[in-house]
Design a protein around this motif. Structure first.
Motif, PDB file in Angstrom:
ATOM      1  N   ASN A  46       0.839  -1.203   0.000  1.00  0.00           N
ATOM      2  CA  ASN A  46       0.000   0.000   0.000  1.00  0.00           C
ATOM      3  C   ASN A  46       0.869   1.245   0.000  1.00  0.00           C
ATOM      4  OD1 ASN A  46       0.969   0.166   2.627  1.00  0.00           O
ATOM      5  ND2 ASN A  46      -0.922  -0.614   3.559  1.00  0.00           N
ATOM      6  N   ALA A  47       0.229   2.401  -0.100  1.00  0.00           N
ATOM      7  CA  ALA A  47       0.971   3.661  -0.206  1.00  0.00           C
ATOM      8  C   ALA A  47       1.822   3.907   1.033  1.00  0.00           C
ATOM      9  CB  ALA A  47      -0.008   4.816  -0.421  1.00  0.00           C
ATOM     10  N   ASP A  48       1.323   3.502   2.204  1.00  0.00           N
ATOM     11  CA  ASP A  48       2.091   3.714   3.436  1.00  0.00           C
ATOM     12  C   ASP A  48       3.426   2.978   3.391  1.00  0.00           C
ATOM     13  OD1 ASP A  48       0.123   5.301   4.469  1.00  0.00           O
ATOM     14  OD2 ASP A  48      -0.831   3.712   5.650  1.00  0.00           O
ATOM     15  N   TYR A  49       3.412   1.770   2.817  1.00  0.00           N
ATOM     16  CA  TYR A  49       4.675   1.022   2.738  1.00  0.00           C
ATOM     17  C   TYR A  49       5.651   1.690   1.779  1.00  0.00           C
ATOM     18  CZ  TYR A  49       8.163  -2.325   1.289  1.00  0.00           C
ATOM     19  OH  TYR A  49       9.362  -2.917   0.971  1.00  0.00           O
ATOM     20  N   PHE A  50       5.183   2.137   0.628  1.00  0.00           N
ATOM     21  CA  PHE A  50       6.092   2.695  -0.382  1.00  0.00           C
ATOM     22  C   PHE A  50       6.661   4.054   0.019  1.00  0.00           C
ATOM     23  CE2 PHE A  50       3.226   0.043  -3.196  1.00  0.00           C
ATOM     24  CZ  PHE A  50       4.165  -0.948  -3.394  1.00  0.00           C
ATOM     25  N   GLU A  51       5.885   4.829   0.765  1.00  0.00           N
ATOM     26  CA  GLU A  51       6.313   6.185   1.107  1.00  0.00           C
ATOM     27  C   GLU A  51       7.593   6.191   1.938  1.00  0.00           C
ATOM     28  OE1 GLU A  51       4.644  10.009   3.652  1.00  0.00           O
ATOM     29  OE2 GLU A  51       3.192   8.641   2.708  1.00  0.00           O
ATOM     30  N   GLY A  52       8.534   7.020   1.510  1.00  0.00           N
ATOM     31  CA  GLY A  52       9.785   7.168   2.244  1.00  0.00           C
ATOM     32  C   GLY A  52      10.840   6.151   1.898  1.00  0.00           C
ATOM     33  N   LYS A  53      10.494   5.166   1.076  1.00  0.00           N
ATOM     34  CA  LYS A  53      11.477   4.158   0.685  1.00  0.00           C
ATOM     35  C   LYS A  53      12.491   4.774  -0.273  1.00  0.00           C
ATOM     36  CE  LYS A  53       9.924   0.635   3.010  1.00  0.00           C
ATOM     37  NZ  LYS A  53       8.982   1.390   3.843  1.00  0.00           N
ATOM     38  N   ILE A  54      13.649   4.126  -0.371  1.00  0.00           N
ATOM     39  CA  ILE A  54      14.747   4.633  -1.188  1.00  0.00           C
ATOM     40  C   ILE A  54      14.807   3.859  -2.501  1.00  0.00           C
ATOM     41  CG2 ILE A  54      17.246   4.981  -1.314  1.00  0.00           C
ATOM     42  CD1 ILE A  54      15.840   6.755   0.722  1.00  0.00           C
ATOM     43  N   LEU A  55      14.903   4.610  -3.604  1.00  0.00           N
ATOM     44  CA  LEU A  55      15.108   4.018  -4.920  1.00  0.00           C
ATOM     45  C   LEU A  55      16.556   4.263  -5.309  1.00  0.00           C
ATOM     46  CD1 LEU A  55      11.893   5.300  -6.776  1.00  0.00           C
ATOM     47  CD2 LEU A  55      12.203   3.168  -5.497  1.00  0.00           C
ATOM     48  N   PRO A  56      17.429   3.237  -5.207  1.00  0.00           N
ATOM     49  CA  PRO A  56      18.845   3.438  -5.534  1.00  0.00           C
ATOM     50  C   PRO A  56      19.036   3.567  -7.032  1.00  0.00           C
ATOM     51  CG  PRO A  56      18.431   1.143  -5.058  1.00  0.00           C
ATOM     52  CD  PRO A  56      17.138   1.854  -4.813  1.00  0.00           C
ATOM     53  N   GLY A  57      20.003   4.366  -7.428  1.00  0.00           N
ATOM     54  CA  GLY A  57      20.281   4.532  -8.855  1.00  0.00           C
ATOM     55  C   GLY A  57      21.662   5.080  -9.088  1.00  0.00           C
ATOM     56  N   ASP A  58      22.153   4.960 -10.337  1.00  0.00           N
ATOM     57  CA  ASP A  58      23.477   5.475 -10.670  1.00  0.00           C
ATOM     58  C   ASP A  58      23.553   6.983 -10.483  1.00  0.00           C
ATOM     59  OD1 ASP A  58      24.246   2.930 -11.327  1.00  0.00           O
ATOM     60  OD2 ASP A  58      23.763   3.155 -13.461  1.00  0.00           O
ATOM     61  N   GLY A  59      22.417   7.646 -10.630  1.00  0.00           N
ATOM     62  CA  GLY A  59      22.402   9.103 -10.483  1.00  0.00           C
ATOM     63  C   GLY A  59      22.147   9.553  -9.065  1.00  0.00           C
ATOM     64  N   GLY A  60      22.216   8.651  -8.124  1.00  0.00           N
ATOM     65  CA  GLY A  60      21.964   8.990  -6.733  1.00  0.00           C
ATOM     66  C   GLY A  60      20.698   8.315  -6.240  1.00  0.00           C
ATOM     67  N   ASN A  61      20.476   8.346  -4.941  1.00  0.00           N
ATOM     68  CA  ASN A  61      19.301   7.715  -4.351  1.00  0.00           C
ATOM     69  C   ASN A  61      18.128   8.680  -4.332  1.00  0.00           C
ATOM     70  OD1 ASN A  61      20.748   5.323  -3.785  1.00  0.00           O
ATOM     71  ND2 ASN A  61      21.581   6.252  -1.922  1.00  0.00           N
ATOM     72  N   ILE A  62      16.947   8.167  -4.644  1.00  0.00           N
ATOM     73  CA  ILE A  62      15.731   8.974  -4.652  1.00  0.00           C
ATOM     74  C   ILE A  62      14.791   8.451  -3.578  1.00  0.00           C
ATOM     75  CG2 ILE A  62      13.744   9.737  -6.019  1.00  0.00           C
ATOM     76  CD1 ILE A  62      16.394  10.809  -7.058  1.00  0.00           C
ATOM     77  N   GLU A  63      14.231   9.364  -2.781  1.00  0.00           N
ATOM     78  CA  GLU A  63      13.267   8.960  -1.767  1.00  0.00           C
ATOM     79  C   GLU A  63      11.858   9.039  -2.340  1.00  0.00           C
ATOM     80  OE1 GLU A  63      11.735  10.652   2.505  1.00  0.00           O
ATOM     81  OE2 GLU A  63      13.899  10.413   2.227  1.00  0.00           O
TER      82      GLU A  63
END
Length: 1016
Positions: free
Chosen positions: A612-629
């Motif tokens: 659900n949205a509560d779980y996804f919120e605030g998670k980190i998406l790692p990437g070559d261009g830096g991490n995105i929250e």
């Protein structure tokens, strides 16, 4: 042989997770103290000497907790609210790593990194058994040169021995990295030698060894800590006075501050361990009969499937059990020599898809089932035979790749393998059965005229008596003994240690083809410590033991195999083709898999279950261009995407349609705002637990040979094959100046560097708060969210070799990359400072794309006289999973075709019913086209009827999407190279009727070849 090691990203992540918990700790080396000189009754007081100990942790608990939380946040792990203390230490870090992923390698590398960053030098590795201790010691030995190359130094390691205490003096006085390896029995058992660590010893200058150890403030590394949680053990570990504790295990029992997780799902999905297959054997009762039957397997033949069944046969010398091949209509009563118990057993049907045989009397057998008179020894014989067959099936294929196959038998007592009588040493029951079944299976195998001659000679060179061996404890008379003492309560250290010489100390020797041992019988004690990578078959010849989980049973064979050069066979494209562990179980396939997946599921308690949205919120998406929250808006978009496409159920659990879409390559596109993070978003979705994500355990009996049929002999297929069977060499000539010009133009037009961002949330406490809101953290409500750009890079303190990083990514010279950057009109260094990682990633991506374009423009093929061997059509058919085979086909060169996606399954159905197609083939992996970005394997070769369309021979690639925008760049380049390859073939044979194209359906195929549209 020397085992080869290399840097692997997943292991580096495990190391970084630990060392980053101590960010801010000063690098303080050479902390000296005065070693207690002791006093000898026979000599004068000893001279004082300087020792070197670990510097204390300078960080506050709050600083360490903050570091731990950041490490956990970056891995999307549950965040600790406090440091979890215990009786041993105020700081305990849990590192979860699945069996077979190299946790020993990881903690050795962690030791080097801690020394490099913080100058800590004293480490003690505590293990629960002698087997693991010997394995750890061996790991230090075989990785020494590898780490010497990386760090320029070596670790001084030793195994603690209460009678060799001079090692403790060196451990304390040496300024380098020192590691002591100790098993819990050495300080936590009641034996005389085990108590010496706590006693003042005359031969140690009247000192207690434990006092000398604790003065070093060692860092404790617990290997398998769940096996060391008894009260006495914990009290003993406290005596070591540790600086802190690192805990490495696949199955932590007590939870502390978890800083890294590589669980069973991660390891399997990242292809870091072997795939598992099960060859189940179950006993099934037949009402009112004692007819013995064992259905070993069903073979696919050109005419009709045949069943390999073991039955009892009346011979002049008596009744014997034999395996024979039976076809539909065969009467077992007649073929058994007239044994009454087989009256009425006439084969009514043999089904190769369901692996079943039906008799006219209504009885049905499934492959792996035994009925009638099946006692325990008969069951064990079947298991041993099946393990040998599985071994040979793997060995035939892997021998050509230079990979030695090992098979491991677990038994519950030595007497079943070795007997000691007045006449001397004799074979036990299992040893005798093994040799009988081995020789019978080998004789059948050697009747195969197509058996590789080099492999045949290898088999002939190995006597049956030397190809199996037992590894158990050895008593003072040199006899094998069970690993437990007569009281069955504690290990016998003095004898147990000698059990593991070859398998743990001479690992390289066992992996060599020159060593005849291929089959190993051992007590179940080897469940711990065995880490040989080339175990491909495990067979448990013992009574059911509820204390041993299925996951533990397969654990000894999960490691990725190595070849004769010591190289890991971990190519992502082929790793799960080469690395398949077969478990021969004394229960049905279904029962074993159900128990195994239950074990795995129970170990994944920390996995989120709701998407659900509560779980996804605030998670980190790692990437070559830096991490995105993930912002609240992004979280809602991900959730709505899943709901809209029915990828979740009413309880917000990931649903089956999602996994089917992933498998078939038909996932709905993400919203535009999420497209830049496509890979990371799906990785985040995949982190949510679902039963469907559990490792898919293959039924080893579902793998059968798929022989070529009469279509292969048709003249139309011969002509098709003769036309496309060409090998070619490619050349690429391009001007660096042209590449530089293209890169500069593209970067000037399209380079965009994303500034680092952070999210600010403003909240207010509710007017009224109840207990549940306080407990759940819902007493505050978010009223405003804003996203800000960071003006200072978080990486500003990191020194980059900018050109070097790009050179590594694009494989061009430093001069070429430097020229491209120098010619840009954009403010290169300003963009770089904005976000270094994003700048490097984006520049590399654009250069790679232009490089691929230039390659295609200047690529040419020259057909050679060399052709593919016809064997590629048989080599690829040794074992296939018929559960994916569908129905028998009419126009394909094999009776069945194994498809990879829904698109392929539909395409096959249309080809096979098409009146325009004469014959077609799914091309084997051996048919590949060389390209500058890797070999390319087209999907299909098709021959059409003369007159229906202009006669063409078509080579097709089936894709779910026809849009080049949705093809990966490397894949698109390979397809363009293939077009040039077939253009060269047409030129070579002065023809234009070999066509190559990408299609997604039969109707699209007919459009391309110019035939009539399909009707109906």
């Amino acid at each position: 042989m020397k085992l080869q090691f290399k840097k692997q990203a997943y292991q580096t992540r495990a190391v970084d997770a630990v060392v980053d918990c101590f960010k801010g700790q000063p690098d303080t080396s050479g902390i000296q103290y005065r070693i207690d000189p002791g006093y000898s009754k026979k000599k004068a007081p000893q001279l004082e000497s300087a020792g070197f100990k670990n510097a204390d942790i300078a960080l506050t608990d709050a600083q360490i907790l903050k570091n731990i939380q950041e490490v956990q946040r970056l891995q999307n792990l549950p965040q600790s609210s406090a440091l979890i203390q215990n009786a041993i230490s105020p700081l305990n870090l849990d590192i979860e790593m699945e069996t077979g992923t190299g946790k020993t390698y990881c903690y050795i590398k962690t030791i080097f990194e801690m020394n490099k960053l913080y100058s800590w030098t004293k480490f003690i590795i505590v293990v629960p058994s002698i087997a693991i201790r010997e394995g750890v010691d061996k790991s230090f030995e075989i990785t020494a040169d590898h780490f010497q190359e990386i760090y320029g130094k070596k670790i001084k390691s030793f195994i603690y021995n209460s009678k060799q205490l001079h090692n403790l003096e060196s451990f304390s006085s040496d300024a380098g990295i020192n590691v002591m390896i100790i098993n819990v029995q050495a300080f936590n058992a009641r034996g005389k030698d085990n108590r010496r660590i706590y006693e003042e010893l005359d031969d140690f200058q009247s000192r207690r060894p434990i006092d000398v150890i604790k003065a070093n403030r060692p860092i404790l590394i617990l290997d398998e800590p769940q096996k060391m949680e008894g009260r006495n053990t914990l009290n003993s570990l406290k005596e070591f006075n540790p600086l802190f504790i690192l805990r490495y295990s696949a199955t932590h029992k007590t939870q502390h501050n978890k800083v890294h997780r590589l669980d069973a799902l991660d390891a399997y999905n990242q292809k870091l361990v072997k795939k598992i297959a099960v060859r189940g054997i179950s006993v099934k009762g037949l009402t009112g009969t004692n007819a013995y039957l064992y259905l070993e397997s069903i073979e696919v033949s050109r005419q009709a499937p045949v069943a390999r069944i073991e039955i009892e046969i009346q011979e002049t010398s008596g009744i014997k059990r034999k395996i024979k091949k039976f076809g539909k209509g065969d009467n077992l009563y007649d073929l058994s020599g007239g044994l009454d118990q087989y009256r009425g057993f006439v084969i009514a049907d043999i089904n190769a898809i369901t692996d079943t045989v039906e008799f006219t009397n209504g009885h049905q057998l499934t492959a792996g089932e035994a009925t009638g008179d099946v006692n325990e020894m008969a069951l064990r014989r079947i298991q041993i035979r099946e393990a040998i067959k599985a071994h040979f099936e793997k060995e035939q294929r892997l021998f050509q790749q230079g990979i030695k196959v090992l098979t491991l038998f677990f038994i519950d007592e030595v007497a079943k393998y070795r007997l000691y009588t007045e006449l001397g040493e004799e074979r036990g029951e299992y040893a005798m059965i093994f040799e009988e079944e081995y020789e019978a299976t080998l004789a059948e195998l050697k009747r195969d005229l197509l058996l590789n001659e080099k492999y045949r000679k290898h088999l002939d060179s190995i006597p049956v008596s030397r190809t199996h061996n037992g590894y158990f404890s050895i008593d003072k008379k040199g006899r094998m003994v069970d690993a437990l003492s007569t009281t069955q309560s504690e290990r016998i250290e003095s004898t147990d240690q000698s059990a593991y010489d070859l398998i743990l100390k001479a690992k390289e020797q066992l992996l060599s083809f020159q060593e005849p041992t291929r089959f190993i019988f051992s007590h179940s004690a080897l469940r711990e410590g065995w880490d040989n990578p080339n175990v491909f078959v495990i067979c448990t010849l013992k009574h059911s033991d509820n204390t041993i989980s299925r996951r533990q049973e397969v654990g000894r064979g999960l490691r990725i195999a190595v070849n004769q050069l010591g190289e890991r066979q971990d190519n992502p494209a082929t790793v799960h083709q080469t690395n398949v562990l077969t478990v021969v179980a004394s229960e049905s396939y279904k029962d074993f898999v159900t128990a195994l997946q239950r074990d795995i599921s129970e170990s994944l308690s920390e996995r989120p279950r709701v998407a659900n949205a509560d779980y996804f919120e605030g998670k980190i998406l790692p990437g070559d261009g830096g991490n995105i929250e993930v912002t609240p808006k992004m979280a809602k978009q991900i959730y709505r995407y899943l709901v809209k496409n029915d990828y979740t159920d009413d309880n917000d659990n990931i649903a089956q349609p999602y996994f089917e879409a992933v498998k078939d390559g038909t996932l709905a596109p993400l919203p535009d705002e999420l497209q830049p993070y496509k890979g990371q978003v799906f990785q985040l979705i995949d982190s949510v637990y679902s039963d469907a994500k559990l490792p898919q355990v293959e039924n080893d009996r579902g793998n059968k040979c798929n022989p070529l049929n009469s279509n292969f002999e048709k003249k139309e297929f011969k002509e098709l094959w003769n036309r496309i069977n060409r090998k070619a060499a490619y050349t690429v000539h391009f001007d660096s100046a042209e590449l530089i010009e293209k890169c500069v133009a593209t970067l000037n037009a399209e380079l965009n560097v994303t500034p680092l961002q952070y999210t600010i949330q403003h909240g207010i406490q509710a007017d009224e708060i109840n207990h549940d809101q306080m407990k759940s953290g819902e007493s505050f409500k978010v009223v405003e969210t804003s996203t800000e750009n960071s003006t200072i890079s978080v990486h500003s303190a990191v020194k980059y070799d900018l050109i070097g990083k790009i050179v590594d990514n694009v494989q061009l010279t430093r001069r070429t990359v430097a020229t491209i950057l120098a010619d840009l009109k954009k403010p290169v260094f300003a963009l770089f400072r904005t976000n270094p990682e994003s700048f490097i990633s984006e520049v590399s991506r654009h250069i790679q794309e232009q490089k691929a374009t230039v390659i295609i423009e200047h690529l040419s093929y020259d057909a050679t006289a060399e052709t593919h061997d016809i064997d590629i059509f048989t080599d690829a058919q040794s074992k296939q999973d018929f559960s994916k085979a569908g129905h028998p086909l009419k126009r394909h060169i094999y009776d069945y075709v194994i498809t990879d996606s829904k698109v392929e399954r539909t395409f096959v159905g249309e080809l096979d019913t098409s009146s325009e197609v004469v014959v077609y083939a799914k091309l084997p992996k051996g048919f590949s086209i060389p390209t500058p970005v890797g070999n390319y394997n087209p999907d299909w070769a098709i021959s059409f009827k003369e007159g229906v369309v202009k006669h063409v021979y078509f080579v097709a690639e089936t894709k779910g999407s026809m849009s080049s925008m949705e093809l990966r760049e490397v894949e698109a380049v390979k397809i363009k190279c293939a077009r040039k390859f077939f253009d060269e073939i047409n030129s070579k044979i002065n023809s234009d009727n070999v066509k190559f194209d990408v299609v997604n359906s039969y109707s699209k195929l007919m459009e391309v070849v110019g035939g009539p549209p399909r009707t109906g």
